[in-house]
Design an enzyme around this catalytic site. Structure first.
Site, mmCIF file in Angstrom:
data_model
loop_
_atom_site.group_PDB
_atom_site.id
_atom_site.type_symbol
_atom_site.label_atom_id
_atom_site.label_comp_id
_atom_site.label_asym_id
_atom_site.label_seq_id
_atom_site.Cartn_x
_atom_site.Cartn_y
_atom_site.Cartn_z
ATOM 1 N NE ARG A 76 -3.651 0.041 2.292
ATOM 2 C CZ ARG A 76 -4.258 -0.689 3.231
ATOM 3 N NH1 ARG A 76 -4.008 -0.468 4.502
ATOM 4 N NH2 ARG A 76 -5.095 -1.639 2.890
ATOM 5 C CE1 TYR A 77 0.557 4.397 4.357
ATOM 6 C CE2 TYR A 77 0.589 2.107 5.068
ATOM 7 C CZ TYR A 77 0.069 3.387 5.168
ATOM 8 O OH TYR A 77 -0.923 3.646 6.072
ATOM 9 N NE ARG A 80 4.975 2.234 6.449
ATOM 10 C CZ ARG A 80 4.618 3.401 5.926
ATOM 11 N NH1 ARG A 80 5.200 3.856 4.845
ATOM 12 N NH2 ARG A 80 3.634 4.097 6.468
ATOM 13 C CB CYS A 89 -4.913 -16.401 15.260
ATOM 14 S SG CYS A 89 -4.526 -15.009 14.202
ATOM 15 C CB CYS A 93 -9.326 -10.582 17.801
ATOM 16 S SG CYS A 93 -7.666 -10.768 18.473
ATOM 17 C CB CYS A 96 -10.188 -10.610 13.148
ATOM 18 S SG CYS A 96 -8.827 -10.827 11.966
ATOM 19 N NE ARG A 98 -4.790 -8.322 7.174
ATOM 20 C CZ ARG A 98 -3.892 -7.839 8.025
ATOM 21 N NH1 ARG A 98 -3.309 -8.618 8.901
ATOM 22 N NH2 ARG A 98 -3.582 -6.573 7.969
ATOM 23 C CG ASP A 257 -10.199 -1.558 10.326
ATOM 24 O OD1 ASP A 257 -10.008 -0.330 10.274
ATOM 25 O OD2 ASP A 257 -9.284 -2.404 10.342
ATOM 26 C CG ASP A 294 -5.780 0.980 8.081
ATOM 27 O OD1 ASP A 294 -5.471 1.599 7.042
ATOM 28 O OD2 ASP A 294 -5.135 0.027 8.536
ATOM 29 C CE LYS A 301 -1.566 0.982 10.291
ATOM 30 N NZ LYS A 301 -1.133 0.401 8.989
HETATM 31 C C1 LIG Z 1 -0.465 -0.647 8.896
HETATM 32 C C2 LIG Z 1 0.126 -1.033 7.606
HETATM 33 C C3 LIG Z 1 1.485 -0.839 7.349
HETATM 34 C C4 LIG Z 1 2.435 -0.229 8.361
HETATM 35 O O1 LIG Z 1 2.082 1.076 8.686
HETATM 36 P P1 LIG Z 1 2.964 1.888 9.744
HETATM 37 O O2 LIG Z 1 2.221 3.159 9.944
HETATM 38 O O3 LIG Z 1 4.316 2.072 9.104
HETATM 39 O O4 LIG Z 1 3.065 1.062 10.983
HETATM 40 C C5 LIG Z 1 1.969 -1.204 6.113
HETATM 41 N N1 LIG Z 1 1.160 -1.737 5.180
HETATM 42 C C6 LIG Z 1 -0.143 -1.926 5.391
HETATM 43 C C7 LIG Z 1 -0.976 -2.506 4.310
HETATM 44 C C8 LIG Z 1 -0.711 -1.594 6.614
HETATM 45 O O5 LIG Z 1 -2.014 -1.811 6.836
#
Ligand SMILES: *Cc1c(COP(=O)(O)O)cnc(C)c1O
Length: 335
Positions: A76-77, A80, A89, A93, A96, A98, A257, A294, A301
């Site tokens: 997404r980002y 990362r 799990c 939860c 959850c 997911r 969520d 989110d 986020k």
């Molecule tokens: C939460 C999340 C992250 C990590 O986000 P940070 O703000 O860096 O902790 C990375 N990818 C996805 C898809 C996420 O939901």
């Protein structure tokens, strides 16, 4: 053994294809035996309210499936990725995010799938942070974790590895000296733990966090804001104070969520802001997590803060402090 209420029993009988029920014996020992409104019990024992779908709810509200270049990897980002290693799990939860995949055997930690994910990360040179989640990655055995971590560490542009887990809260016995020996080989390795309520902060959980912290692993906690469970300043403050003593930095409070069947868990956003307002200034700054939503649809986020800016008067910024008093700051040099 728990005595189930009628609503709990109806849910357990109806659950079948939905999010399974799973509770470790250790976590079961922390639940009230006869009070269905017990906070920890509500986080893991299903109730009929789970089958109520409210407008705006969806199975994949965060649009993870649409941001998945290879199965089980969410990108997404830019810098990362979220690697879902398995969908199992030790304890499920009920809120959850997911639940559409978790516990169904849909994400299997097969070597071939993980190799595809690793190949993707190797080719995506902008990825400097790999977040290993699931399911709960610490339900893999030490050998498989060692394999996965070593493969990720071979990739030069992967600067940090993070593991997201609820194990220290639900199965602290899993944090063995051998597991910790494996993990510490792969520094810089960070961990995001999932603590929800002060009642999870038992001597066993303290011991598990101590082992991880002593291995040099920076620990954070992600907490979902849950109606009737932790949606008060007192409860959140008690939780965050425990976390600091456990050497865990409260990282995020998540607005719950809008997952299908979550309306009995969701609070208003105003409630989350009230909690942040009740923490900031009243306790250690490290005890104050960032409150985030989110964004549905995959926007990532988005942080929410109480508004401390009262307005401006000329070049002066009017700021409201934690005690509700207004202060002026000479905000020179604008424009
Ligand atoms: C939460 C999340 C992250 C990590 O986000 P940070 O703000 O860096 O902790 C990375 N990818 C996805 C898809 C996420 O939901």
């Amino acid at each position: 053994m728990l005595t189930l209420s009628d609503l709990e029993r109806a849910a357990v009988e109806k659950i079948q294809s939905r999010l399974p029920v799973g509770i470790t014996p250790y976590f079961m020992s922390l639940l009230s035996k006869d009070d269905p409104n017990d906070a920890l019990r509500r986080t893991v024992v299903p109730t009929a309210a789970e089958f109520t779908q409210t407008p705006g709810e969806a199975d994949d509200p965060l649009g993870e499936d649409g941001q998945s270049p290879v199965p089980g990897l969410v990108h997404r980002y830019p810098d990362r990725v979220l690697l879902l290693v398995l969908d199992f799990c030790s304890t499920y939860c009920r809120y959850c995010t997911r639940s559409r995949v978790v516990g169904h055997g849909a994400i299997y930690p097969s070597r071939s799938r993980l190799e595809r994910a690793i190949d993707y990360i190797r080719s995506a040179t902008s990825v400097r942070d790999v977040l290993i989640s699931g399911g709960d990655p610490l339900t893999l055995n030490d050998e498989r974790l060692n394999w996965l971590l070593s493969r990720l560490r071979e990739i030069p542009h992967v600067e940090i590895i993070r593991i997201g887990t609820k194990i220290p809260a639900v199965l602290p016995q899993r944090i063995t000296p051998n597991l910790v020996r494996v993990l510490r080989r792969y520094h810089p390795l960070w961990m995001s733990l999932h603590f929800t309520h002060p009642a999870e902060c038992t001597p066993e959980a303290y011991r598990a966090c101590e082992r991880l912290a002593n291995a040099g692993i920076p620990l954070g906690s992600q907490t979902v804001l849950l109606k009737g469970i932790n949606d008060s300043v007192e409860t959140m403050k008690a939780l965050c104070h425990h976390l600091l003593r456990m050497r865990v930095r409260p990282y995020y409070i998540y607005q719950c969520d809008p997952i299908t069947g979550s309306s009995h868990f969701r609070t208003s956003v105003e409630k989350g802001l009230e909690i942040i307002r009740g923490l900031r200034g009243f306790t250690t700054g490290y005890a104050v997590p960032t409150y985030v939503i989110d964004a549905p649809g995959g926007g990532g986020k988005i942080p929410l803060m109480p508004n401390y800016i009262e307005g401006r008067e000329g070049d002066e910024l009017l700021l409201r402090n934690y005690c509700d008093q207004v202060y002026r700051y000479p905000d020179v040099g604008r424009g």
